[in-house]
Design a protein around this motif. Structure first.
Motif, mmCIF file in Angstrom:
data_model
loop_
_atom_site.group_PDB
_atom_site.id
_atom_site.type_symbol
_atom_site.label_atom_id
_atom_site.label_comp_id
_atom_site.label_asym_id
_atom_site.label_seq_id
_atom_site.Cartn_x
_atom_site.Cartn_y
_atom_site.Cartn_z
ATOM 1 N N TYR A 5 -6.276 -2.324 -6.823
ATOM 2 C CA TYR A 5 -6.023 -1.133 -7.649
ATOM 3 C C TYR A 5 -6.198 -1.424 -9.128
ATOM 4 C CZ TYR A 5 -4.597 1.761 -3.773
ATOM 5 O OH TYR A 5 -4.613 2.503 -2.628
ATOM 6 N N GLN A 52 0.834 -1.195 0.000
ATOM 7 C CA GLN A 52 0.000 0.000 0.000
ATOM 8 C C GLN A 52 0.879 1.260 0.000
ATOM 9 O OE1 GLN A 52 -3.541 0.196 -0.129
ATOM 10 N NE2 GLN A 52 -2.894 2.307 -0.495
ATOM 11 N N GLU A 53 1.930 1.249 0.806
ATOM 12 C CA GLU A 53 2.817 2.429 0.885
ATOM 13 C C GLU A 53 3.487 2.727 -0.442
ATOM 14 O OE1 GLU A 53 5.407 3.121 4.073
ATOM 15 O OE2 GLU A 53 3.615 3.578 5.261
ATOM 16 N N ASP A 54 3.810 1.666 -1.185
ATOM 17 C CA ASP A 54 4.544 1.879 -2.442
ATOM 18 C C ASP A 54 3.674 1.671 -3.681
ATOM 19 O OD1 ASP A 54 6.849 2.699 -1.329
ATOM 20 O OD2 ASP A 54 7.830 0.746 -1.328
ATOM 21 N N ILE A 55 2.373 1.762 -3.493
ATOM 22 C CA ILE A 55 1.475 1.440 -4.616
ATOM 23 C C ILE A 55 1.678 2.398 -5.799
ATOM 24 C CG2 ILE A 55 -0.591 2.742 -3.822
ATOM 25 C CD1 ILE A 55 -0.620 -0.761 -5.379
ATOM 26 N N GLU A 56 2.008 3.654 -5.504
ATOM 27 C CA GLU A 56 2.209 4.618 -6.606
ATOM 28 C C GLU A 56 3.386 4.195 -7.491
ATOM 29 O OE1 GLU A 56 0.269 6.807 -7.693
ATOM 30 O OE2 GLU A 56 -1.137 6.640 -6.011
ATOM 31 N N THR A 57 4.457 3.722 -6.832
ATOM 32 C CA THR A 57 5.638 3.276 -7.584
ATOM 33 C C THR A 57 5.248 2.103 -8.481
ATOM 34 O OG1 THR A 57 6.887 3.775 -5.597
ATOM 35 C CG2 THR A 57 8.030 2.490 -7.288
ATOM 36 N N MET A 95 -8.760 0.364 -11.756
ATOM 37 C CA MET A 95 -8.207 1.277 -12.749
ATOM 38 C C MET A 95 -8.281 0.793 -14.192
ATOM 39 S SD MET A 95 -4.886 2.487 -10.640
ATOM 40 C CE MET A 95 -4.238 3.422 -11.995
ATOM 41 N N LEU A 132 2.197 1.201 -9.587
ATOM 42 C CA LEU A 132 1.248 1.575 -10.645
ATOM 43 C C LEU A 132 1.934 2.390 -11.751
ATOM 44 C CD1 LEU A 132 -1.915 2.363 -8.498
ATOM 45 C CD2 LEU A 132 -1.491 0.324 -9.877
ATOM 46 N N SER A 133 2.897 3.239 -11.358
ATOM 47 C CA SER A 133 3.616 4.003 -12.393
ATOM 48 C C SER A 133 4.425 3.058 -13.258
ATOM 49 C CB SER A 133 4.604 5.005 -11.802
ATOM 50 O OG SER A 133 4.031 5.752 -10.834
ATOM 51 N N ASP A 137 2.092 1.490 -15.671
ATOM 52 C CA ASP A 137 1.671 2.485 -16.654
ATOM 53 C C ASP A 137 2.784 2.758 -17.687
ATOM 54 O OD1 ASP A 137 -0.352 4.246 -17.494
ATOM 55 O OD2 ASP A 137 0.881 5.927 -16.781
#
Ligand SMILES: Nc1nc2c(ncn2[C@@H]2O[C@H](COP(=O)(O)OP(=O)(O)OP(=O)(O)O)[C@@H](O)[C@H]2O)c(=O)[nH]1
Length: 389
Positions: A122, A80-85, A126, A87-88, A91
């Motif tokens: 996620y 959860q803490e690194d989900i942005e990394t 998405m 998902l990027s 992408d």
């Protein structure tokens, strides 16, 4: 069928690594996107075939590259803490030609078991493409903590995935070998199945004609519904075709030829039966399956439309539902004929029931032990002494 395949945790990444190698060796030419994700640096370094740029270390602030030590709540937190990394990274690699996401994870550990459901959630929110998970169940001898992790992970995954394909380490352990010694062979078995699944809907080799083509949309329709699936597989060597000696008379020739064809179709039908009734990725009652998919791959002269149709009719009788899809994939890159049978949305899976029972026992034991520890610790200090502050 083009996957965006993500290996989460050690088991998931190792299986993905083997899948990548297998696809390269076969020169399959199918472009899958891949990512290996782990909270343990050394596990990521141990991979051999996944490019370094496709490996992501998560949870550096929380666990400093040392893994989450079989704590899947911590595994979920780290993901959860690194989900942005994550998902990027997905992408950046692009998803426009991806047919489905495939998350592979061992459900008994910490990183994959906790992280896979977070990622599935996620991705399902998405993206329009289906999200599948391949979940490896722990063997009973691994203990109750692993069972508790797997039960928690499974129930969460099922909320977010379009299908959960289970593999039972316990059922697959090879005789005379320890579980660890069996891993390499179990992983090979998993990869063989995924490789055939990935062939669906992909261009076949030049000069080959599939008689019954299964497209990726048929795989997707088989898996839809968000249930649990089990996969069976069987192979036989493709013996070189004996020179047909079809006698002198025209009549005799056609009879012998007919019996030769009949033999070929019987072989395919019995290979499919072996795949469905033999060692499934997770043992289950075939009669509880909602749908099924059959894929047969091998040299074209060994494939047979009638055989596949026979097998399809037989499977329709076996499963609870009526939807059976079937097709073939001719290839010259093998000396084997292989049959894959997907039993989709099965409901009678004794191992899942057993795991939940063990998980409940484990949870109660953990709670009791904690209560007793608190009581006993307080008893140790029951004299009347005030703390410093
Ligand atoms: N089939 C198979 N199972 C494996 C393999 N390695 C580990 N497992 C199983 O996976 C579970 C442990 O998951 P791992 O993937 O090792 O753990 P992790 O996700 O990296 O999490 P932590 O190590 O706790 O940070 C256990 O049930 C093991 O039996 C493997 O190579 N093949």
């Amino acid at each position: 069928m083009r996957f965006f395949a993500i290996g989460f945790g050690q088991a998931g990444s190792k299986i993905l690594d083997l899948f990548v190698d297998n696809e390269k060796q076969r020169g399959a030419g199918i472009k899958h996107n891949v990512l290996a994700i782990n909270s343990a640096r050394t596990d990521l370094l141990g991979l051999r075939h996944i490019d370094h740029k496709d490996r992501i270390l998560i949870g550096q602030t929380l666990v400093k590259g040392h893994g989450v030590g079989t704590d899947n709540k911590l595994g979920a937190k780290v993901a959860q803490e690194d989900i942005e990394t994550i998902l990027s990274a997905i992408d950046e690699r692009g998803t426009h030609d991806v047919d489905a996401f495939l998350i592979i994870a061992g459900l008994g550990g910490g990183t994959g078991s906790g992280g896979a459901p977070v990622l599935a959630r996620y991705l399902s929110e998405m993206y329009a493409e289906p999200v599948y998970a391949v979940g490896i169940l722990p063997a009973p001898e691994e203990g109750k903590l692993y069972s508790l992790n797997a039960a928690r992970s499974m129930i969460t995954l099922l909320k977010y995935v379009d299908n959960l394909i289970l593999v039972d380490n316990g059922a697959w352990k090879f005789e005379g070998a320890s579980l660890k010694e069996s891993f390499a062979r179990i992983n090979e078995e998993i990869v063989r199945r995924l490789t055939i699944l990935a062939r669906a809907g992909e261009p076949i080799e030049e000069g080959m004609v599939g008689e019954m083509v299964v497209d990726s949309s048929e795989v997707i329709n088989t898996f839809k519904g968000g249930g649990i699936s089990s996969i069976g597989y069987a192979t036989t060597t493709a013996e070189p075709e004996k020179k047909k000696k079809f006698g002198f008379s025209l009549f005799k020739k056609s009879r012998e030829e007919a019996s030769f064809e009949e033999d070929k179709s019987m072989k395919i039908a019995s290979l499919v039966r072996r795949a469905a009734l033999g060692r499934l990725s997770v043992p289950c009652n075939i009669r509880s399956a909602e749908r099924a998919l059959v894929l047969v791959a091998g040299p074209p002269e060994h494939l047979d439309r009638k055989g596949i149709e026979k097998a399809k009719l037989w499977l329709e009788d076996q499963i609870a539902g009526v939807e059976v899809r079937a097709g073939d994939y001719p290839t010259r890159k093998t000396k084997y004929v292989a049959a894959l049978v997907v039993l989709a949305n099965v409901t009678d899976i004794p191992r899942v029931k057993q795991l939940q029972k063990l998980a409940v026992e484990a949870r109660e034991e953990v709670e009791d032990a904690e209560k007793i520890r608190l009581e006993k610790t307080l008893e140790l200090f029951d004299e009347d002494i005030d703390p410093l502050f």
